[in-house]
Structures are given as C-alpha cells and as structure tokens.
Design a protein around this motif. Structure first.
Motif, PDB file in Angstrom:
ATOM      1  N   GLY A 293     -31.287  19.302  32.590  1.00  0.00           N
ATOM      2  CA  GLY A 293     -30.878  18.371  31.543  1.00  0.00           C
ATOM      3  C   GLY A 293     -31.949  18.269  30.475  1.00  0.00           C
ATOM      4  O   GLY A 293     -33.041  18.840  30.604  1.00  0.00           O
ATOM      5  N   TRP A 294     -31.604  17.540  29.428  1.00  0.00           N
ATOM      6  CA  TRP A 294     -32.542  17.362  28.324  1.00  0.00           C
ATOM      7  C   TRP A 294     -33.449  16.163  28.598  1.00  0.00           C
ATOM      8  O   TRP A 294     -33.009  15.159  29.132  1.00  0.00           O
ATOM      9  CB  TRP A 294     -31.775  17.130  27.011  1.00  0.00           C
ATOM     10  CG  TRP A 294     -31.221  18.389  26.454  1.00  0.00           C
ATOM     11  CD1 TRP A 294     -30.024  18.972  26.749  1.00  0.00           C
ATOM     12  CD2 TRP A 294     -31.869  19.266  25.536  1.00  0.00           C
ATOM     13  NE1 TRP A 294     -29.889  20.145  26.069  1.00  0.00           N
ATOM     14  CE2 TRP A 294     -31.003  20.356  25.315  1.00  0.00           C
ATOM     15  CE3 TRP A 294     -33.096  19.224  24.865  1.00  0.00           C
ATOM     16  CZ2 TRP A 294     -31.332  21.408  24.445  1.00  0.00           C
ATOM     17  CZ3 TRP A 294     -33.417  20.270  24.009  1.00  0.00           C
ATOM     18  CH2 TRP A 294     -32.544  21.338  23.805  1.00  0.00           C
ATOM     19  N   VAL A 295     -34.701  16.303  28.205  1.00  0.00           N
ATOM     20  CA  VAL A 295     -35.633  15.191  28.242  1.00  0.00           C
ATOM     21  C   VAL A 295     -36.166  14.964  26.835  1.00  0.00           C
ATOM     22  O   VAL A 295     -36.359  15.921  26.077  1.00  0.00           O
ATOM     23  CB  VAL A 295     -36.793  15.426  29.231  1.00  0.00           C
ATOM     24  CG1 VAL A 295     -36.303  15.309  30.667  1.00  0.00           C
ATOM     25  CG2 VAL A 295     -37.464  16.772  29.007  1.00  0.00           C
ATOM     26  N   PHE A 296     -36.361  13.698  26.511  1.00  0.00           N
ATOM     27  CA  PHE A 296     -36.861  13.319  25.199  1.00  0.00           C
ATOM     28  C   PHE A 296     -38.196  12.599  25.345  1.00  0.00           C
ATOM     29  O   PHE A 296     -38.484  11.988  26.384  1.00  0.00           O
ATOM     30  CB  PHE A 296     -35.887  12.355  24.508  1.00  0.00           C
ATOM     31  CG  PHE A 296     -34.617  12.996  24.032  1.00  0.00           C
ATOM     32  CD1 PHE A 296     -33.513  13.087  24.867  1.00  0.00           C
ATOM     33  CD2 PHE A 296     -34.518  13.490  22.737  1.00  0.00           C
ATOM     34  CE1 PHE A 296     -32.334  13.673  24.427  1.00  0.00           C
ATOM     35  CE2 PHE A 296     -33.343  14.068  22.289  1.00  0.00           C
ATOM     36  CZ  PHE A 296     -32.252  14.163  23.133  1.00  0.00           C
ATOM     37  N   GLY A 297     -38.984  12.656  24.276  1.00  0.00           N
ATOM     38  CA  GLY A 297     -40.161  11.811  24.214  1.00  0.00           C
ATOM     39  C   GLY A 297     -39.747  10.391  23.880  1.00  0.00           C
ATOM     40  O   GLY A 297     -38.621  10.142  23.452  1.00  0.00           O
ATOM     41  N   GLY A 298     -40.668   9.456  24.080  1.00  0.00           N
ATOM     42  CA  GLY A 298     -40.368   8.061  23.820  1.00  0.00           C
ATOM     43  C   GLY A 298     -40.310   7.705  22.346  1.00  0.00           C
ATOM     44  O   GLY A 298     -39.901   6.597  21.987  1.00  0.00           O
ATOM     45  N   GLY A 299     -40.720   8.651  21.501  1.00  0.00           N
ATOM     46  CA  GLY A 299     -40.671   8.410  20.060  1.00  0.00           C
ATOM     47  C   GLY A 299     -42.010   7.969  19.500  1.00  0.00           C
ATOM     48  O   GLY A 299     -42.771   7.256  20.165  1.00  0.00           O
ATOM     49  N   THR A 300     -42.291   8.415  18.287  1.00  0.00           N
ATOM     50  CA  THR A 300     -43.499   8.019  17.564  1.00  0.00           C
ATOM     51  C   THR A 300     -43.087   7.422  16.232  1.00  0.00           C
ATOM     52  O   THR A 300     -42.387   8.078  15.451  1.00  0.00           O
ATOM     53  CB  THR A 300     -44.425   9.221  17.322  1.00  0.00           C
ATOM     54  OG1 THR A 300     -44.855   9.752  18.576  1.00  0.00           O
ATOM     55  CG2 THR A 300     -45.642   8.809  16.496  1.00  0.00           C
ATOM     56  N   LYS A 301     -43.524   6.189  15.987  1.00  0.00           N
ATOM     57  CA  LYS A 301     -43.214   5.546  14.710  1.00  0.00           C
ATOM     58  C   LYS A 301     -44.287   5.925  13.712  1.00  0.00           C
ATOM     59  O   LYS A 301     -45.466   5.580  13.882  1.00  0.00           O
ATOM     60  CB  LYS A 301     -43.127   4.033  14.867  1.00  0.00           C
ATOM     61  CG  LYS A 301     -42.759   3.292  13.586  1.00  0.00           C
ATOM     62  CD  LYS A 301     -42.599   1.807  13.819  1.00  0.00           C
ATOM     63  CE  LYS A 301     -42.128   1.105  12.563  1.00  0.00           C
ATOM     64  NZ  LYS A 301     -40.820   1.609  12.094  1.00  0.00           N
ATOM     65  N   LEU A 302     -43.909   6.664  12.673  1.00  0.00           N
ATOM     66  CA  LEU A 302     -44.837   7.083  11.638  1.00  0.00           C
ATOM     67  C   LEU A 302     -44.804   6.104  10.477  1.00  0.00           C
ATOM     68  O   LEU A 302     -43.734   5.863   9.901  1.00  0.00           O
ATOM     69  CB  LEU A 302     -44.497   8.492  11.149  1.00  0.00           C
ATOM     70  CG  LEU A 302     -45.332   9.008   9.969  1.00  0.00           C
ATOM     71  CD1 LEU A 302     -46.802   9.109  10.350  1.00  0.00           C
ATOM     72  CD2 LEU A 302     -44.810  10.348   9.490  1.00  0.00           C
ATOM     73  N   THR A 303     -45.959   5.568  10.163  1.00  0.00           N
ATOM     74  CA  THR A 303     -46.098   4.637   9.036  1.00  0.00           C
ATOM     75  C   THR A 303     -46.905   5.292   7.933  1.00  0.00           C
ATOM     76  O   THR A 303     -47.972   5.865   8.190  1.00  0.00           O
ATOM     77  CB  THR A 303     -46.794   3.342   9.486  1.00  0.00           C
ATOM     78  OG1 THR A 303     -46.036   2.730  10.533  1.00  0.00           O
ATOM     79  CG2 THR A 303     -46.912   2.361   8.321  1.00  0.00           C
ATOM     80  N   VAL A 304     -46.383   5.228   6.723  1.00  0.00           N
ATOM     81  CA  VAL A 304     -47.101   5.728   5.551  1.00  0.00           C
ATOM     82  C   VAL A 304     -47.736   4.529   4.863  1.00  0.00           C
ATOM     83  O   VAL A 304     -47.031   3.655   4.339  1.00  0.00           O
ATOM     84  CB  VAL A 304     -46.171   6.487   4.599  1.00  0.00           C
ATOM     85  CG1 VAL A 304     -46.951   7.015   3.398  1.00  0.00           C
ATOM     86  CG2 VAL A 304     -45.491   7.635   5.339  1.00  0.00           C
ATOM     87  N   LEU A 305     -49.041   4.475   4.907  1.00  0.00           N
ATOM     88  CA  LEU A 305     -49.782   3.290   4.441  1.00  0.00           C
ATOM     89  C   LEU A 305     -49.831   3.183   2.916  1.00  0.00           C
ATOM     90  O   LEU A 305     -49.722   4.208   2.223  1.00  0.00           O
ATOM     91  CB  LEU A 305     -51.198   3.326   5.013  1.00  0.00           C
ATOM     92  CG  LEU A 305     -51.270   3.356   6.549  1.00  0.00           C
ATOM     93  CD1 LEU A 305     -52.687   3.633   7.007  1.00  0.00           C
ATOM     94  CD2 LEU A 305     -50.754   2.039   7.129  1.00  0.00           C
TER      95      LEU A 305
END
Lengths: 110, 119
Positions: free
Chosen positions: A98-110
């Motif tokens: 099956g597929w596995v995903f990462g938990g996600g990274t929130k990218l902020t542009v300052l």
C-alpha cells in the motif's frame, strides 16, 4: 500503518532555497519511487514531483526532487509567497502492499 | 481534459454507512486504477485502497479491511467508496486519485468529499 517521516515545518524568505526531507524504510523509499504533493488550504493535493525527480508539466523548475537510499528531499529555489503550502511525500510500500505518506511539512514564506 | 468529480458533503451519525462517488471523464475508464485517500481535519494524507476499473479487483489497507468497499459502474465511468460503521474518527475529506498502475500516482485527483460523522 507506518508512514514516512517529515519535519512538521520549514520556512524561508523570498528568493531563498529551502529543502524538505522525507525519511522512510527499505520497503518504501529504498525500493520505490517517491512522489511529492503540494496542498494549499482547502484544496486537493497537487502532484509536483513524481518518480523521485520528475516534474509534471506546468510545475516550475524551481522545484526539484532527489533521493538517496531511504531518504528523499524536495528543494524549492527562489522561494515565492505562492509556495507557502503543506508538502507531503509518498511512496509505495512493498511490505504493506500500500501507499504510505509523510505527515506533511508546512512551508512558511517569511 | 481529464476530470474526476466527486459527490457532495455527507453528514452521518455514528454507526451509519456512507457512499462517495467519483465520476471520471476525459480518458479511457478501464485504463487507470483509482486510489482512495483521506485526510482528517488538520491531519495528513492516509491511503485507503484501490480499485481496478477494468477487472473490478480491489485492495484495501489493513486498517480498513472489513469496513470499506470499492466498486465501479462502467456504464457511467464512476467509481464508488463505501465505508460502514462510521465513527467520529472517520470525519475527513475523501479523495479519489487516478493511477496508471497500483504502484504509481498521477496528477489527476478529485476535488474531495467531506464526510462528517457526528451525533
């Protein structure tokens, strides 16, 4: 179900280069291609990198993917405000079938 | 152009069942798999399983086995997700996603369907 490991957050200023990491196992990243998705608020994920390094048409070459062993990275150069989003890595896992995903990274542009 | 258009928001009580549809167009229906992926509020993406629209074969993730069904109607080029015995943990946006093979994904995803489970 085990997932891939990403940092929860990343940030940079306009014009900078940022890198988001994704760590997995020999059964997923170590033996299968990695995919990266960008997700803006309240929208479906958008594929930005497939097969480790390939960009779908329309994705700027400021975005690039790489992989080594059981880790992968997404790099965004010349950071722009519109890059602010959540980014997810994904890979097929042979052990789970099956597929596995990462938990996600929130990218902020300052 | 390729389109995957999903059905609308569903509000269900705990213990109920839900069906979500994904209407496809713009490509040969039987040539691509469909994966289902869900996302709970403020959480990451979670793979649920796939269906082969050509053969009807399906596979679900271990977490969902016994509670999820995948189906297709070739005459209307639509695939369906069914989930039973809903709990509040099933509150999520559910996405269908096209795939050339089981072990690949492409850029064509549905817009998402919110399923809210609440008493």
């Amino acid at each position: 179900q085990s997932g891939l490991t990403q940092p929860p957050s990343a940030s940079g200023t306009p014009g900078q280069r940022v890198t988001i990491s994704c760590s997995g196992l020999s059964s997923n990243i170590g033996s299968n291609p990695v995919y990266w998705f960008q997700q803006l608020p309240a929208t479906a994920p958008k594929l930005v990198i497939y097969r480790d390094t390939q960009r779908p048409s329309g994705v700027p070459d400021r975005l690039s993917g790489s992989k080594s062993g059981t880790s992968a990275s997404l790099a965004i150069g010349g950071l722009r405000s519109e890059d602010e989003a959540d980014y997810y890595c994904a890979a097929w896992d042979d052990s789970l079938s099956g597929w596995v995903f990462g938990g996600g990274t929130k990218l902020t542009v300052l | 152009q390729v389109q995957l258009v999903q059905s609308g928001t569903e509000v269900k009580e705990p213990g109920a069942s839900v069906n979500v549809s994904c209407k496809t167009s713009g490509y040969p229906f039987t040539a691509y798999y469909i994966h289902w992926v869900r996302q709970a509020p403020g959480q990451g993406l979670e793979w649920m399983g796939w269906i082969n629209p050509n053969t009807g074969a399906t596979k679900s993730g271990q977490k969902f086995q016994g509670r999820v069904t995948f189906a297709r109607n070739m005459s209307i080029t639509t695939v369906f997700l069914g989930l039973t015995f809903l709990t509040s943990d099933d509150t999520a946006v559910y996405y269908c996603a096209r795939a050339p093979t089981v072990v690949t994904l492409d850029e064509n995803w549905g817009q998402g369907t919110l399923v809210a489970v609440s008493s």
